[in-house]
Design a protein around this motif. Structure first.
Motif, short mmCIF file in Angstrom:
data_model
loop_
_atom_site.label_atom_id
_atom_site.label_comp_id
_atom_site.label_asym_id
_atom_site.label_seq_id
_atom_site.Cartn_x
_atom_site.Cartn_y
_atom_site.Cartn_z
N ASP A 139 40.46 40.09 27.58
CA ASP A 139 41.04 39.35 28.69
C ASP A 139 42.54 39.16 28.49
O ASP A 139 43.06 39.29 27.38
CB ASP A 139 40.40 37.97 28.82
CG ASP A 139 38.99 38.04 29.35
OD1 ASP A 139 38.61 39.08 29.91
OD2 ASP A 139 38.24 37.05 29.18
N THR A 140 43.20 38.83 29.59
CA THR A 140 44.59 38.40 29.53
C THR A 140 44.62 36.91 29.85
O THR A 140 44.16 36.49 30.91
CB THR A 140 45.47 39.15 30.54
OG1 THR A 140 45.49 40.54 30.19
CG2 THR A 140 46.89 38.62 30.52
N LEU A 141 45.13 36.11 28.92
CA LEU A 141 45.16 34.67 29.07
C LEU A 141 46.58 34.19 29.30
O LEU A 141 47.53 34.79 28.79
CB LEU A 141 44.58 33.98 27.83
CG LEU A 141 43.18 34.43 27.38
CD1 LEU A 141 42.77 33.70 26.12
CD2 LEU A 141 42.17 34.19 28.48
N THR A 142 46.72 33.10 30.03
CA THR A 142 48.05 32.56 30.30
C THR A 142 48.17 31.09 29.91
O THR A 142 49.21 30.49 30.10
CB THR A 142 48.39 32.70 31.80
OG1 THR A 142 47.40 32.02 32.56
CG2 THR A 142 48.46 34.16 32.20
N GLN A 143 47.10 30.52 29.38
CA GLN A 143 47.14 29.11 28.99
C GLN A 143 46.06 28.84 27.95
O GLN A 143 45.25 29.72 27.64
CB GLN A 143 46.92 28.22 30.21
CG GLN A 143 45.64 28.52 30.96
CD GLN A 143 45.58 27.79 32.29
OE1 GLN A 143 46.41 26.96 32.61
NE2 GLN A 143 44.56 28.11 33.09
N ALA A 144 46.08 27.64 27.40
CA ALA A 144 45.08 27.27 26.42
C ALA A 144 43.68 27.43 27.01
O ALA A 144 43.47 27.23 28.20
CB ALA A 144 45.29 25.82 25.99
N PHE A 145 42.73 27.82 26.17
CA PHE A 145 41.36 27.94 26.65
C PHE A 145 40.43 27.23 25.68
O PHE A 145 40.71 27.07 24.50
CB PHE A 145 40.95 29.41 26.82
CG PHE A 145 40.84 30.18 25.54
CD1 PHE A 145 39.61 30.39 24.93
CD2 PHE A 145 41.98 30.71 24.93
CE1 PHE A 145 39.50 31.11 23.76
CE2 PHE A 145 41.87 31.44 23.75
CZ PHE A 145 40.64 31.63 23.17
N GLU A 146 39.31 26.76 26.23
CA GLU A 146 38.33 26.04 25.44
C GLU A 146 37.13 26.93 25.17
O GLU A 146 36.48 27.40 26.10
CB GLU A 146 37.90 24.76 26.15
CG GLU A 146 39.04 23.76 26.27
CD GLU A 146 38.63 22.46 26.93
OE1 GLU A 146 37.44 22.32 27.27
OE2 GLU A 146 39.50 21.59 27.08
N LEU A 147 36.89 27.18 23.91
CA LEU A 147 35.74 27.99 23.49
C LEU A 147 34.57 27.06 23.25
O LEU A 147 34.69 26.07 22.52
CB LEU A 147 36.10 28.74 22.21
CG LEU A 147 35.13 29.82 21.75
CD1 LEU A 147 35.10 30.96 22.75
CD2 LEU A 147 35.53 30.34 20.38
N LYS A 148 33.43 27.34 23.90
CA LYS A 148 32.28 26.44 23.83
C LYS A 148 31.00 27.22 23.60
O LYS A 148 30.87 28.37 24.00
CB LYS A 148 32.14 25.65 25.15
CG LYS A 148 33.36 24.86 25.58
CD LYS A 148 33.14 24.26 26.96
CE LYS A 148 34.36 23.54 27.46
NZ LYS A 148 34.18 23.02 28.82
N THR A 149 30.01 26.55 23.03
CA THR A 149 28.67 27.09 22.94
C THR A 149 27.67 25.94 22.85
O THR A 149 27.99 24.88 22.31
CB THR A 149 28.49 28.02 21.73
OG1 THR A 149 27.15 28.54 21.71
CG2 THR A 149 28.77 27.30 20.42
N VAL A 150 26.47 26.15 23.38
CA VAL A 150 25.40 25.17 23.25
C VAL A 150 24.41 25.60 22.16
O VAL A 150 23.47 24.88 21.87
CB VAL A 150 24.65 24.98 24.58
CG1 VAL A 150 25.58 24.40 25.64
CG2 VAL A 150 24.03 26.27 25.08
N ARG A 151 24.65 26.77 21.58
CA ARG A 151 23.77 27.27 20.52
C ARG A 151 24.15 26.60 19.20
O ARG A 151 25.31 26.63 18.79
CB ARG A 151 23.89 28.79 20.39
CG ARG A 151 23.06 29.40 19.26
CD ARG A 151 23.28 30.91 19.23
NE ARG A 151 22.57 31.54 18.14
CZ ARG A 151 23.07 31.73 16.92
NH1 ARG A 151 24.30 31.32 16.66
NH2 ARG A 151 22.37 32.32 15.98
N LYS A 152 23.17 26.01 18.53
CA LYS A 152 23.45 25.34 17.26
C LYS A 152 23.69 26.38 16.16
O LYS A 152 22.96 27.36 16.06
CB LYS A 152 22.31 24.40 16.88
CG LYS A 152 22.18 23.21 17.82
CD LYS A 152 21.14 22.22 17.37
CE LYS A 152 21.10 21.02 18.32
NZ LYS A 152 20.10 20.03 17.90
N PRO A 153 24.70 26.15 15.32
CA PRO A 153 25.02 27.13 14.26
C PRO A 153 24.08 27.00 13.07
O PRO A 153 23.41 25.98 12.90
CB PRO A 153 26.45 26.74 13.87
CG PRO A 153 26.48 25.25 14.10
CD PRO A 153 25.63 25.01 15.32
N SER A 154 24.06 28.03 12.24
CA SER A 154 23.28 27.96 11.01
C SER A 154 23.85 26.88 10.09
O SER A 154 23.12 26.10 9.49
CB SER A 154 23.29 29.31 10.29
OG SER A 154 22.63 30.28 11.08
#
Length: 461
Positions: free
Chosen positions: A376-391
């Motif tokens: 992607d081409t981004l032009t501003q801050a982005f929020e990375l999210k997930t609902v999957r619980k990590p190991s």
């Protein structure tokens, strides 16, 4: 005259039963000869999954995901506090409301009685955002919810007593057992300037209407209120009761998600972020008193768009805890970690809220991330999210094109259901993002460009 005072909602832990006998509204609902049909001619009757002209406002918050899963507000009770619902009782677009038990009743706290259908049509337009059910032309965000219609506002004047009316309307709504109050009203100035509010009063606990909203929230009612339409005027700020701690205040955006110029802004006088969220409030589809669906502007319409979606979510989630419900709604939004005083946390995502509600564990490990910026081409801050619980925990590294690590950290857990971090490269160029949870690894590349200039919205009509 039957009174609803003292009859409380069983779902919120009170003991009285709802009465079997209701007021006789047969004289108010008209007959078939008086019926106002839907006037719009839509070329493709099933375009946009049958939502017709209502597609933009529901799809912008992903509310159709709730409908597709079978949640259209059934069993959820909404009190609409407004200035009148002129001719709403005669409109075929509301047949699934007035011809069923979904109509809980109406009360006129301005002139007395229960006929709210011969006054201002502002409430009709507001109601249409939620309750319209004309497939292929316009379907609202909660077409199967139940509605209590309460007139608290005198459209011909602006007087302090209207805040008292709102208080009484909220108390009546509580007594009737509603789950949600949808209010497209706000107060800052009155016809007699001596009674106008000062900005320092908008601290979440001073004006009569704001204190009433907080009391309703404490009773377990979810309150959705418009932020106000003063953003391009002298006042600029939100009005009361949008400043209340217990209110989900809704600002307005256009179809591109850009803030509408007229949408009132924060902060509150005690420096809390407001509005809380936004929805479509510029060129929103509403129904007028002649039976036409038209486009209109105002946070008066972004608020009910979201209130209806919230009703469907409440049907899905169950009325466990209003604090939990509100938190899930806020966590689903665009800017969970970076709320501001123009759009709050931004547009909510009702499909994501559903996943957060049920602690969805079915998310694929191939790419469990929301807003994954692959190529992607981004032009501003982005929020990375997930609902999957990590190991173990999610560890990330942000590297430049030469492979040097510029930033590292973890995705923090929020409410035990969302893992998120905000990333904002400082210079334009290519970047690589690497994430591991101790068992799996993910990576992607993206380009960060010069931040775009936000386009200027047109002035509100």
């Amino acid at each position: 005259k039957t009174s609803l005072v003292g009859i409380y909602n069983l779902k919120r832990g009170f003991a009285e039963e709802r009465p079997g006998a209701a007021l006789d509204y047969s004289m108010l609902l008209g007959n078939e000869e008086e019926k106002i049909s839907v006037k719009n001619n839509v070329s493709e009757k099933e375009f946009y999954d049958g939502y017709g002209l209502g597609w933009d406002q529901i799809s912008q918050i992903n509310g159709q995901a709730l409908h597709r899963a079978g949640y259209r507000g059934n069993g959820i009770q909404i009190a609409v506090l407004d200035a009148g619902f002129y001719r709403a009782n005669l409109m075929s677009a509301f047949d699934s409301l007035f011809k069923t038990k979904n109509f809980l009743g109406s009360y006129d706290l301005v002139d007395g009685g229960n006929n709210v259908f011969n006054d201002d049509d502002h409430g009709t337009q507001v109601l249409s955002c939620m309750a319209s059910n004309a497939p292929g032309v316009m379907v609202g965000t909660a077409p199967e919810a139940s509605y209590l219609l309460i007139r608290t506002e005198d459209a011909g004047a602006e007087m302090p007593c209207e805040e008292i009316n709102w208080l009484c309307g909220a108390e009546l709504a509580d007594s009737a057992g509603v789950d949600i109050i949808s209010s497209s009203l706000g107060y800052t100035e009155f016809d007699d300037s001596r009674f106008g509010h000062h900005y320092n009063e908008l601290n979440g606990n001073t004006t009569i209407i704001t204190r009433a909203a907080n009391m309703a929230w404490d009773r377990g009612i979810l309150i959705v209120n418009s932020a106000g339409n003063e953003g391009d005027g002298k006042w600029k700020h939100i009005g009361a009761p949008a400043d209340a701690f217990g209110v989900i205040a809704i600002g307005a955006v256009d179809r591109d998600g850009d803030l509408a110029d007229f949408s009132s802004v924060g902060p509150t006088a005690d420096n809390r972020v407001k509005p809380d969220l936004v929805a479509l409030g510029k060129n929103t589809t509403v129904i007028n008193s002649n039976g036409y669906f038209i486009h209109s502007d105002g946070t008066s319409f972004s608020a009910p768009v979201l209130a209806g979606a919230l009703a469907c979510f409440l049907q899905y989630d169950g009325f466990e805890n209003p604090v939990k419900t509100r938190n899930l709604l806020l966590l689903s939004a665009q800017h969970t970690l970076h709320a501001d005083n123009q759009t709050g946390k931004g547009l909510p995502d009702m499909e994501l809220a559903m996943k957060l509600s049920k602690h969805d564990t079915t998310v694929s490990s191939v790419n469990p991330f929301i807003n994954w910026p692959d190529n992607d081409t981004l032009t501003q801050a982005f929020e990375l999210k997930t609902v999957r619980k990590p190991s173990t925990s999610y560890q990330y590294k942000l590297k430049n094109n030469l492979g040097f690590t510029l930033e590292s950290g973890i995705l923090f857990p929020y409410e035990g259901v969302l893992f998120a971090a905000s990333l904002e490269p400082k210079d334009k160029g290519f970047y690589k993002l690497e994430i591991t949870d101790g068992a799996d690894k993910w990576n992607c590349k993206f380009y960060f460009a010069t931040p775009k200039k936000s386009k200027k919205n047109e002035k509100a009509r």
